[in-house]
Design a protein around this motif. Structure first.
Motif, PDB file in Angstrom:
ATOM      1  N   MET A 195       7.925   5.040   4.757  1.00 29.02           N
ATOM      2  CA  MET A 195       9.390   5.044   4.772  1.00 29.02           C
ATOM      3  C   MET A 195       9.946   4.024   5.754  1.00 29.02           C
ATOM      4  SD  MET A 195      10.191   9.060   4.109  1.00 29.02           S
ATOM      5  CE  MET A 195      11.967   8.821   4.116  1.00 29.02           C
ATOM      6  N   GLY A 196       9.118   3.552   6.678  1.00 30.48           N
ATOM      7  CA  GLY A 196       9.524   2.493   7.588  1.00 30.48           C
ATOM      8  C   GLY A 196       9.250   1.106   7.041  1.00 30.48           C
ATOM      9  N   MET A 197       8.605   1.041   5.883  1.00 29.08           N
ATOM     10  CA  MET A 197       8.244  -0.243   5.274  1.00 29.08           C
ATOM     11  C   MET A 197       9.452  -0.836   4.542  1.00 29.08           C
ATOM     12  SD  MET A 197       5.340  -0.942   2.326  1.00 29.08           S
ATOM     13  CE  MET A 197       3.945  -0.615   3.394  1.00 29.08           C
ATOM     14  N   PRO A 198       9.845  -2.061   4.905  1.00 27.69           N
ATOM     15  CA  PRO A 198      10.926  -2.703   4.161  1.00 27.69           C
ATOM     16  C   PRO A 198      10.515  -2.898   2.694  1.00 27.69           C
ATOM     17  CG  PRO A 198      10.416  -3.920   6.167  1.00 27.69           C
ATOM     18  CD  PRO A 198       9.343  -2.888   5.989  1.00 27.69           C
ATOM     19  N   HIS A 199      11.439  -2.685   1.791  1.00 27.94           N
ATOM     20  CA  HIS A 199      11.222  -2.929   0.361  1.00 27.94           C
ATOM     21  C   HIS A 199      10.127  -2.047  -0.236  1.00 27.94           C
ATOM     22  CE1 HIS A 199      13.741  -6.352   1.263  1.00 27.94           C
ATOM     23  NE2 HIS A 199      12.838  -6.811   2.096  1.00 27.94           N
ATOM     24  N   LEU A 200      10.058  -0.784   0.187  1.00 33.16           N
ATOM     25  CA  LEU A 200       9.026   0.118  -0.311  1.00 33.16           C
ATOM     26  C   LEU A 200       9.043   0.206  -1.836  1.00 33.16           C
ATOM     27  CD1 LEU A 200       6.779   2.208   0.029  1.00 33.16           C
ATOM     28  CD2 LEU A 200       8.553   3.938   0.373  1.00 33.16           C
ATOM     29  N   ALA A 201      10.208   0.425  -2.428  1.00 33.06           N
ATOM     30  CA  ALA A 201      10.293   0.573  -3.885  1.00 33.06           C
ATOM     31  C   ALA A 201       9.762  -0.671  -4.597  1.00 33.06           C
ATOM     32  CB  ALA A 201      11.730   0.858  -4.310  1.00 33.06           C
ATOM     33  N   GLU A 202      10.178  -1.834  -4.132  1.00 33.73           N
ATOM     34  CA  GLU A 202       9.740  -3.080  -4.762  1.00 33.73           C
ATOM     35  C   GLU A 202       8.233  -3.284  -4.592  1.00 33.73           C
ATOM     36  OE1 GLU A 202      12.316  -2.736  -2.724  1.00 33.73           O
ATOM     37  OE2 GLU A 202      14.057  -3.340  -3.899  1.00 33.73           O
ATOM     38  N   ASN A 203       7.716  -2.947  -3.404  1.00 31.59           N
ATOM     39  CA  ASN A 203       6.278  -3.092  -3.165  1.00 31.59           C
ATOM     40  C   ASN A 203       5.474  -2.166  -4.078  1.00 31.59           C
ATOM     41  OD1 ASN A 203       6.752  -4.965  -1.140  1.00 31.59           O
ATOM     42  ND2 ASN A 203       6.579  -3.483   0.504  1.00 31.59           N
ATOM     43  N   LEU A 204       5.928  -0.933  -4.247  1.00 33.22           N
ATOM     44  CA  LEU A 204       5.214   0.007  -5.118  1.00 33.22           C
ATOM     45  C   LEU A 204       5.282  -0.435  -6.567  1.00 33.22           C
ATOM     46  CD1 LEU A 204       6.203   3.421  -3.516  1.00 33.22           C
ATOM     47  CD2 LEU A 204       3.963   2.284  -3.432  1.00 33.22           C
ATOM     48  N   GLU A 205       6.447  -0.917  -7.001  1.00 28.44           N
ATOM     49  CA  GLU A 205       6.571  -1.422  -8.376  1.00 28.44           C
ATOM     50  C   GLU A 205       5.622  -2.591  -8.616  1.00 28.44           C
ATOM     51  OE1 GLU A 205      10.897  -0.655 -10.331  1.00 28.44           O
ATOM     52  OE2 GLU A 205      10.745  -2.342  -8.957  1.00 28.44           O
ATOM     53  N   ALA A 206       5.612  -3.528  -7.684  1.00 31.21           N
ATOM     54  CA  ALA A 206       4.750  -4.704  -7.819  1.00 31.21           C
ATOM     55  C   ALA A 206       3.280  -4.288  -7.769  1.00 31.21           C
ATOM     56  CB  ALA A 206       5.063  -5.717  -6.723  1.00 31.21           C
ATOM     57  N   GLY A 207       2.958  -3.304  -6.943  1.00 30.77           N
ATOM     58  CA  GLY A 207       1.586  -2.817  -6.861  1.00 30.77           C
ATOM     59  C   GLY A 207       1.125  -2.190  -8.160  1.00 30.77           C
ATOM     60  N   LEU A 208       1.971  -1.362  -8.757  1.00 30.05           N
ATOM     61  CA  LEU A 208       1.626  -0.763 -10.053  1.00 30.05           C
ATOM     62  C   LEU A 208       1.434  -1.845 -11.105  1.00 30.05           C
ATOM     63  CD1 LEU A 208       4.039   2.315 -10.180  1.00 30.05           C
ATOM     64  CD2 LEU A 208       1.538   2.393 -10.065  1.00 30.05           C
ATOM     65  N   GLU A 209       2.342  -2.817 -11.119  1.00 28.44           N
ATOM     66  CA  GLU A 209       2.250  -3.909 -12.095  1.00 28.44           C
ATOM     67  C   GLU A 209       0.956  -4.702 -11.904  1.00 28.44           C
ATOM     68  OE1 GLU A 209       4.643  -7.991 -12.955  1.00 28.44           O
ATOM     69  OE2 GLU A 209       5.874  -6.184 -12.808  1.00 28.44           O
ATOM     70  N   ALA A 210       0.635  -5.006 -10.648  1.00 31.00           N
ATOM     71  CA  ALA A 210      -0.582  -5.770 -10.355  1.00 31.00           C
ATOM     72  C   ALA A 210      -1.836  -5.012 -10.784  1.00 31.00           C
ATOM     73  CB  ALA A 210      -0.658  -6.092  -8.863  1.00 31.00           C
ATOM     74  N   MET A 211      -1.766  -3.673 -10.721  1.00 34.78           N
ATOM     75  CA  MET A 211      -2.907  -2.847 -11.110  1.00 34.78           C
ATOM     76  C   MET A 211      -2.943  -2.590 -12.616  1.00 34.78           C
ATOM     77  SD  MET A 211      -4.600  -2.386  -8.373  1.00 34.78           S
ATOM     78  CE  MET A 211      -5.734  -1.129  -8.922  1.00 34.78           C
ATOM     79  N   GLY A 212      -1.968  -3.146 -13.338  1.00 33.21           N
ATOM     80  CA  GLY A 212      -1.945  -3.008 -14.791  1.00 33.21           C
ATOM     81  C   GLY A 212      -1.461  -1.650 -15.268  1.00 33.21           C
ATOM     82  N   VAL A 213      -0.702  -0.953 -14.436  1.00 34.68           N
ATOM     83  CA  VAL A 213      -0.196   0.365 -14.806  1.00 34.68           C
ATOM     84  C   VAL A 213       1.188   0.212 -15.423  1.00 34.68           C
ATOM     85  CG1 VAL A 213       0.451   2.660 -13.969  1.00 34.68           C
ATOM     86  CG2 VAL A 213      -1.517   1.468 -12.966  1.00 34.68           C
ATOM     87  N   ASP A 214       1.332   0.654 -16.660  1.00 32.33           N
ATOM     88  CA  ASP A 214       2.614   0.593 -17.351  1.00 32.33           C
ATOM     89  C   ASP A 214       3.355   1.902 -17.109  1.00 32.33           C
ATOM     90  OD1 ASP A 214       4.773   0.190 -19.009  1.00 32.33           O
ATOM     91  OD2 ASP A 214       3.641   0.416 -20.868  1.00 32.33           O
ATOM     92  N   VAL A 215       4.473   1.826 -16.416  1.00 30.60           N
ATOM     93  CA  VAL A 215       5.225   3.032 -16.080  1.00 30.60           C
ATOM     94  C   VAL A 215       6.556   3.107 -16.827  1.00 30.60           C
ATOM     95  CG1 VAL A 215       4.177   3.337 -13.818  1.00 30.60           C
ATOM     96  CG2 VAL A 215       6.241   1.955 -14.043  1.00 30.60           C
ATOM     97  N   SER A 216       6.713   2.322 -17.872  1.00 30.15           N
ATOM     98  CA  SER A 216       7.995   2.296 -18.571  1.00 30.15           C
ATOM     99  C   SER A 216       8.370   3.681 -19.093  1.00 30.15           C
ATOM    100  CB  SER A 216       7.984   1.268 -19.699  1.00 30.15           C
ATOM    101  OG  SER A 216       6.906   1.519 -20.584  1.00 30.15           O
TER     102      SER A 216
END
Length: 105
Positions: free
Chosen positions: A77-98
């Motif tokens: 929760m102290g990490m700047p841009h947590l939501a964006e980092n998690l989204e990019a991480g899921l995308e990089a791992m090939g996880v489709d969350v649509s």
């Protein structure tokens, strides 16, 4: 592979975007995850922000376990841009969350 359900990650993404109104709920949600989920969540955030490559996800998870010196919920929760980092991480791992994202809209 991921030891956290992508739907939980999407929940965290949406809660973190709601700002101060969701802070207590988000803190409690992350605190309620098991240790494997917390390490995988942290590793996803690191992959998303470029600290690790997707192919090094196992190393990121091991590092998350080894370096966990503060509660995961406080760290993330102290990490700047947590939501964006998690989204990019899921995308990089090939996880489709649509499908999961539509459940929150």
């Amino acid at each position: 592979m991921l030891e956290i359900n992508p739907q939980k990650v999407v929940h965290i993404i949406f809660q973190s975007r709601e700002g101060p109104m969701a802070t207590a709920e988000l803190h409690e949600f992350i605190a309620g995850l098991n240790d494997d989920e917390k390490a995988h969540l942290t590793a996803l955030a690191w992959v998303g922000r470029g600290a690790f490559e997707a192919e090094d996800f196992g190393e990121a998870v091991a590092t998350a376990f080894a370096e966990a010196s503060t509660p995961t919920e406080d760290y993330l929760m102290g990490m700047p841009h947590l939501a964006e980092n998690l989204e990019a991480g899921l995308e990089a791992m090939g996880v489709d969350v649509s499908g999961e994202e539509e459940d929150f809209l």
